[in-house]
Each structure stands twice: as structure tokens, then as C-alpha cells.
Design a protein around this motif. Structure first.
Motif, short mmCIF file in Angstrom:
data_model
loop_
_atom_site.label_atom_id
_atom_site.label_comp_id
_atom_site.label_asym_id
_atom_site.label_seq_id
_atom_site.Cartn_x
_atom_site.Cartn_y
_atom_site.Cartn_z
N TYR A 231 2.39 12.59 3.81
CA TYR A 231 2.33 11.16 3.46
C TYR A 231 1.10 10.59 4.13
O TYR A 231 0.79 10.95 5.26
CB TYR A 231 3.56 10.40 3.99
CG TYR A 231 4.88 10.87 3.44
CD1 TYR A 231 5.50 10.19 2.40
CD2 TYR A 231 5.51 12.00 3.96
CE1 TYR A 231 6.72 10.62 1.88
CE2 TYR A 231 6.72 12.45 3.45
CZ TYR A 231 7.33 11.75 2.42
OH TYR A 231 8.53 12.18 1.91
N ILE A 232 0.39 9.70 3.42
CA ILE A 232 -0.74 9.03 4.06
C ILE A 232 -0.36 7.57 4.30
O ILE A 232 -0.01 6.84 3.37
CB ILE A 232 -2.00 9.10 3.18
CG1 ILE A 232 -2.46 10.56 3.06
CG2 ILE A 232 -3.13 8.23 3.78
CD1 ILE A 232 -3.63 10.76 2.10
N PHE A 233 -0.41 7.15 5.56
CA PHE A 233 -0.09 5.75 5.89
C PHE A 233 -1.38 4.98 6.12
O PHE A 233 -2.25 5.42 6.86
CB PHE A 233 0.81 5.68 7.12
CG PHE A 233 2.21 6.12 6.82
CD1 PHE A 233 3.12 5.25 6.22
CD2 PHE A 233 2.61 7.41 7.10
CE1 PHE A 233 4.40 5.66 5.91
CE2 PHE A 233 3.90 7.84 6.80
CZ PHE A 233 4.80 6.96 6.20
N ILE A 234 -1.48 3.84 5.45
CA ILE A 234 -2.66 2.98 5.58
C ILE A 234 -2.24 1.80 6.44
O ILE A 234 -1.35 1.04 6.08
CB ILE A 234 -3.12 2.48 4.19
CG1 ILE A 234 -3.39 3.66 3.25
CG2 ILE A 234 -4.34 1.58 4.31
CD1 ILE A 234 -3.51 3.27 1.79
N ASP A 235 -2.87 1.68 7.60
CA ASP A 235 -2.47 0.65 8.56
C ASP A 235 -3.44 -0.52 8.46
O ASP A 235 -4.64 -0.33 8.58
CB ASP A 235 -2.51 1.26 9.96
CG ASP A 235 -2.20 0.24 11.04
OD1 ASP A 235 -1.73 -0.85 10.69
OD2 ASP A 235 -2.43 0.55 12.22
N THR A 236 -2.92 -1.73 8.24
CA THR A 236 -3.81 -2.90 8.15
C THR A 236 -3.85 -3.66 9.47
O THR A 236 -4.35 -4.76 9.54
CB THR A 236 -3.33 -3.88 7.07
OG1 THR A 236 -1.94 -4.18 7.34
CG2 THR A 236 -3.45 -3.28 5.71
N ALA A 237 -3.28 -3.06 10.52
CA ALA A 237 -3.20 -3.82 11.77
C ALA A 237 -4.58 -4.17 12.30
O ALA A 237 -4.76 -5.14 13.01
CB ALA A 237 -2.44 -3.02 12.80
#
Length: 445
Positions: A231-237
Motif C-alpha cells: 500500500y502507498i500512503f500519501i501524507d499531507t501533514a
């Protein structure tokens, strides 16, 4: 340029009053979004989806991020330029032929030159090419290549400009379909626990396959393996903590959210259980809804809420009412801190992804429609009754259907919604929006 998913992002940078918004409106026209005004959302037009010839891209007006005070123009422009550098594939640097080249322009140009991103120097307000052409030559001094003269107010030179813009777009991603790793964007207001959630998702699995900081933007993509799947998680933090004060700027956050959502298949909106669901959450959710993404609402910090047997239902009802335009969203209650239901989140992501890409056979769809019409007669107006001839699915991600009718005007939103509900009753489609296109055809065919 590296390939990536989603539409290319073009950002406009420049001093106040050089005509950024006029250009924005000229390009966006009335096509601000496919979904006409998502209920419950008023939006500053800081971004818009633009279609030109065969190209689709998202235009971002960083000028929406501007203070009132005059002495901070340079620092503000730097801030805008930084956002553009972080999130855009192509940057339009706008100047004004009538004000000429200013010191602030030169300083921001330095920053843009070092950014290693395609930058086009746009000279605006050239309302008469013969008269102002000589004045545009001074802009060669900026050192960003040939100045491109336009007049956004009179729509002059815009086609020539767009031809240059699309040259920088990444190659089409058709051959990327075999890359079937789900991409999940974690979005939400500041401080709802986005980074903690991602850390927990990684920590649970003790395996970071890759940590590519800012593959063309400043979101960090993290590949995680769980139960044998990637899974690829895209973090906008966001990484630049030193901008803490500016970080709170709602519009700044919206720019980042747009760019992350653009690249995701499934979007997880994190809500703070201790605060409840807010208008700002609705605004952020609207971005994913308009772009037709799979959608999960994760209520974080659930361990901090005092509960009785009604708490979950009451909280869910509040979310449903504030986000009424996305009744399809999946809701779950988690704690990034304690790890509560983190494993379940993966299951829901898998299910939503399957629904987002689900195809229904035409024969089955027409059976459902025929039955629906028999149960509830279509509306009529001035003695003319709506007839539904045929329905077929034309696309996935999100599932998109075309319904052929005798008269488009008679197909009210509420009847489309009724047909949608009948389809959902049979196939569920939990977590994904459905799109309907209504086409007219004559009765004798």
C-alpha cells in the motif's frame, strides 16, 4: 519528468494585482467542477479543473494566499512560490508589463530558478502586441527563458501559453495501469493525527519499503506491506515545520490536499473525535467528492471519548448530516495512539477500492432500472412523461453510468438519486461515489 498518477498541477505565482485571478477565471471559465456546487460547501476559487484540447489539469491560484499588509509582499510571494514548487508540475510566474520588472519579481525568480521545476515567465496586460512588445523584452533579464506575452483580460495569447504549458506534462499514464498498488491519501485538518496514523500504519508492519520524500511534491509517499500486499500512503501533514503559523492557513492546506487527493485511489479523512465534525472537514471532504475518489471517514482519538451504547450512532449521525453530500462514505472509529482498529482500516481500504473499480453488466443494470421504473413512476411535466430507455456503465474509478431518456429536462436530480439508490441496494458500492450522465435520444430508435 517522473511519471505520476492524477492530473498535472499548474500553479500561478506572482505579485498582487498582476492579474492572476483574471487568468484563473479565463482558463477555468464556467467549468469550475464537474459536480455543480457540492451541497454544503462554499469554496474560494483557489483551484479549478481545466480542460484544454485533450489535456486536463488542475490550476492552483497561490494568490489566494495573500495578506492585507503591503510590506510583506516579498515574504508572501516567497511563501506562494514555495507552495508552487512543492505541489506543481508546471509553474506560471506572472508579471505585469505596465508595472515593469520589480525587485520582488527578481528575488522570487531566483527562488524559482533554483527549484528544478518547469517555470514559464508570463508577462500579463499586453493588451496590444504592437504597442507593448518592446516592453516585454526587458523581462529577458529575469533569466527564465522567453517571456510569454498575454492579456488575461482580453484572452490574448492564452492558447500560445497553454501550448508551452502542456509540453511539460508527464507522459500519459496509460501504461501504468499494471502498477496496481493502492494509493491512499490521509487528509484532514492540522493536528488531527495524520502523521501519528501513518506512523502507526507503518509501525504495525515494521517494514518501510521506500520513503521517497517529495516525489515531485512535498507529500511523503510511504510504501507499506500488510498481509502480503503493498500500500502507498500519501501524507499531507507537510514537512516544513518552521512554517507553523502559516501552516494553519486553511487555503494552504487546501492546496496540499488537492495535490494529494489527485494522486490517490482512496482517501481517508481523519476527524478528531474530541472536536466532532466541522465545516472545515466538509470543505476538505468536498475535494475528494468532486474528484470521484473512494472515501473513508476515520474518527481518530476515539479512545478519549466517554461512551455509552448510543455514542457511535449519535456521532455517525452528526457526520452524515454535515457531510450529507457523501452518504456513501464509510465511517470507522480508530485511535492512532493505541492502534485500535488499525488492522480493520486496511480491510475497509481494500473493500472501498474494489467498489471503486467495480463493473456491472449492462443486462443486470437494465433489469434494475426496469424494476425501479415499475415501482416508482418517472416524473412528468405538462403532460409529458419521462421515459428511461437504457442504462450502461461507461467507466470505473468512480463507476460512471449513462442513462438514455426521452427528455433530459424531465430527469430530475431526485429521480437520478432514486435510480442510484436502487443500484446501490443491489451492489452496495460502499465508499465510492457513482456518477450519472443523462443523454437524450428520440423515441423511434
Amino acid at each position: 519528468m517522473s511519471k505520476r498518477r492524477g492530473k498535472p498541477i499548474v500553479a500561478v505565482v506572482g505579485r498582487p494585482n498582476v492579474g492572476k485571478s483574471t487568468l484563473f477565471n479565463a482558463l477555468a471559465g464556467e467549468m469550475i467542477s464537474i459536480v455543480k456546487d457540492t451541497p454544503g460547501i462554499t469554496r474560494d476559487r483557489i483551484y479549478a479543473d481545466v480542460t484544454w484540447l485533450d489535456y486536463n489539469f488542475t490550476l492552483i491560484d497561490t494568490g489566494g494566499i495573500e495578506p492585507d499588509s503591503k510590506d510583506v509582499i516579498l515574504s508572501q510571494m516567497r511563501e506562494q512560490a514555495q507552495i508552487a514548487i512543492d505541489t506543481a508540475d508546471v509553474i506560471l510566474f506572472m508579471t505585469d508589463v505596465r508595472q515593469g520588472l520589480t525587485d520582488a519579481d527578481m528575488k522570487v525568480a531566483d527562488m524559482l530558478r533554483r527549484a528544478k521545476k518547469p517555470v514559464l515567465l508570463i508577462v500579463n496586460k499586453v493588451d496590444d502586441f504592437n504597442k507593448f512588445m518592446a516592453d516585454t523584452y526587458e523581462f529577458y533579464n529575469v533569466g527564465l527563458g522567453d517571456p510569454i506575452p498575454i492579456s488575461s483580460a482580453n484572452r490574448l495569447g492564452i492558447g500560445d501559453m497553454l501550448e508551452k504549458v502542456v509540453e511539460f506534462f508527464p507522459e500519459s499514464n496509460d501504461d501504468e495501469e499494471e502498477d496496481d498498488i493502492p494509493r491512499i491519501a490521509i487528509i484532514g485538518k492540522p493536528n488531527v493525527g495524520k502523521s501519528s496514523l501513518i506512523n502507526k500504519l507503518i509501525g504495525e508492519n515494521r517494514l518501510i519499503v521506500s520513503d521517497i520524500a517529495g516525489t515531485t511534491r512535498d507529500a511523503v509517499d510511504t510504501t507499506v506491506r500488510y498481509n502480503g500486499r503493498d500500500y502507498i500512503f500519501i501524507d499531507t501533514a507537510g514537512l516544513r515545520r518552521k512554517n507553523k503559523i502559516k501552516e494553519e492557513l486553511e487555503k494552504y492546506m487546501i492546496v496540499r490536499t488537492v495535490s494529494a487527493v489527485e494522486r490517490a485511489d482512496v482517501v481517508v479523512l481523519l476527524i478528531d473525535a474530541t472536536e466532532g465534525v466541522t465545516e472545515q472537514d466538509a470543505k476538505i471532504a468536498g475535494i475528494a467528492h468532486e474528484r470521484g475518489k473512494g472515501f473513508i471517514i476515520a474518527v481518530n482519538k476515539w479512545d478519549l471519548v466517554e461512551k455509552n451504547d448510543k455514542t457511535v450512532n449519535e456521532f455517525s449521525a452528526k457526520i452524515r448530516s454535515t457531510l450529507s453530500f457523501m452518504s456513501y462514505a464509510q465511517i470507522m472509529f480508530i485511535s492512532a495512539e493505541t492502534g485500535q482498529r488499525i488492522g480493520k482500516l486496511y480491510e475497509v481500504i481494500d473493500a472501498v477500492r474494489e467498489n471503486h473499480a467495480l463493473r456491472v453488466q449492462t443486462g443486470v443494470l437494465n433489469e434494475i432500472m426496469t424494476e425501479a421504473v415499475a415501482m416508482q413512476q418517472p416524473p412528468s411535466d405538462k403532460g409529458k412523461r419521462l421515459k428511461l430507455f437504457y442504462i450502461t456503465q461507461v467507466a470505473v474509478k468512480p463507476p460512471t453510468f449513462v442513462i438514455f431518456v426521452n427528455d433530459k429536462e424531465l430527469m430530475h436530480f431526485s429521480y437520478t438519486r432514486y435510480i442510484e439508490n436502487q443500484i446501490r441496494e443491489t451492489f452496495g458500492f460502499a465508499g465510492t461515489p457513482l456518477r450519472f450522465i443523462i443523454r437524450e435520444r428520440k423515441e423511434d430508435k
